[in-house]
Scaffold this motif. Structure first.
Motif, PDB file in Angstrom:
ATOM      1  N   ASP A  55       0.855  -1.178   0.000  1.00  0.00           N
ATOM      2  CA  ASP A  55       0.000   0.000   0.000  1.00  0.00           C
ATOM      3  C   ASP A  55       0.894   1.232   0.000  1.00  0.00           C
ATOM      4  N   ASN A  57       0.682   3.962   1.637  1.00  0.00           N
ATOM      5  CA  ASN A  57       0.943   4.609   2.921  1.00  0.00           C
ATOM      6  C   ASN A  57       2.260   4.132   3.519  1.00  0.00           C
ATOM      7  N   PRO A 111       2.617  -2.357  -8.027  1.00  0.00           N
ATOM      8  CA  PRO A 111       3.017  -2.573  -6.628  1.00  0.00           C
ATOM      9  C   PRO A 111       4.525  -2.465  -6.445  1.00  0.00           C
ATOM     10  N   ARG A 114       6.856   3.657  -5.474  1.00  0.00           N
ATOM     11  CA  ARG A 114       6.359   4.727  -4.602  1.00  0.00           C
ATOM     12  C   ARG A 114       6.594   6.125  -5.167  1.00  0.00           C
TER      13      ARG A 114
END
Length: 281
Positions: A55, A57, A111, A114
């Motif tokens: 994720d 975050n 995935p 970032r």
């Protein structure tokens, strides 16, 4: 944690992936990718504390940011073989409508990615922001980043380097791929970086060197030492001496393969030097 044999086998397979990905589309950056295969293998398979799944975050785990994004082949291979997305997707590298573009992007939701890194010199700023966010969230995990030595010729890095020490961003480990090569030649010939260790220390960073940046045990020891120096009021810099093109003899010690794909014969030669270990995609 993983044993040395696994890390060696993983690295060898990553090298095969890099060669095959770049060859398939006659495009990409094999030199720096090969030189960082051991580092990213150790980082993802041994060093970082990672959660299952992904994720954006990133709370409750260590995070990594790739600043010199043109070495995407090694990054994609390590991510896929670390379980972030199917290994078979490596076959789509740099193809139309693929999530695996030449520089990593975030808009396709791949995935493990970032930050987008189309323009060099910006990754340290992003990593510092993430490190400060972790402190605000009370998250004790670390931020890791990777930067090319030639990339440090970009001015934004030095603003970020000054900021990180001034704000005591001590949950950050920034590693420099110190191979002395860039697309136009050696870093000394293009724009000398001088004494990098002295420069970072002058900006009040804690600096350590990994003199054998293509040696798995040396990387493990160096990153463990870097981690032990976090939380002490200074950001940490690792100067990692690597060989561009490492593991493929005709690509080593030259900038010629910074952004050049091997032909069929060269691919066969490179693969012969890196036997299949974990299965080709």
């Amino acid at each position: 944690m993983s044993n040395t044999q696994h890390l060696q086998d993983f690295t060898t397979q990553v090298r095969r992936d890099i060669l095959r990905m770049v060859h398939a589309v006659n495009s990409g950056h094999p030199g720096g990718s090969l030189g960082c295969a051991e580092f990213l293998t150790v980082l993802y398979q041994h060093q970082m504390q990672r959660k299952a799944g992904f994720d954006m975050n990133g709370i409750g785990e260590d995070l990594f940011f790739l600043s010199n994004g043109h070495i995407s082949p090694v990054f994609y291979s390590v991510l896929a073989r670390s379980g972030y997305f199917p290994v078979s997707e490596l076959a789509t590298f740099r193809k139309l409508n693929s999530r695996l573009q030449g520089h990593p992007t975030t808009h396709e939701g791949l995935p493990g990615i970032r930050m987008a890194s189309g323009s060099l010199g910006q990754g340290l700023s992003v990593a510092i922001g993430a490190a400060q966010a972790k402190k605000l969230n009370g998250d004790q995990h670390l931020i890791y980043s990777l930067h090319g030595d030639g990339e440090l010729q970009e001015g934004q890095n030095w603003e970020a380097i000054m900021y990180a020490s001034a704000k005591k961003v001590d949950n950050l480990i920034a590693t420099i791929d110190y191979n002395g090569q860039q697309i136009d030649g050696s870093t000394d010939d293009v724009l000398s970086l001088g004494n990098l260790k002295a420069k970072f220390e002058a900006f009040d960073w804690d600096v350590l060197e990994i003199t054998e940046g293509n040696n798995i045990e040396a990387i493990k020891a160096g990153l463990a030492e870097a981690k032990s120096r976090t939380g002490k009021g200074k950001p940490v810099c690792v100067l990692m001496h690597t060989v561009m093109g490492n593991g493929v003899d005709f690509m080593m010690h030259t900038h010629a393969w910074h952004g050049k794909a091997p032909n069929d014969e060269q691919l066969a030669n490179g693969l012969a030097q890196n036997k299949e270990t974990l299965g080709d995609y």
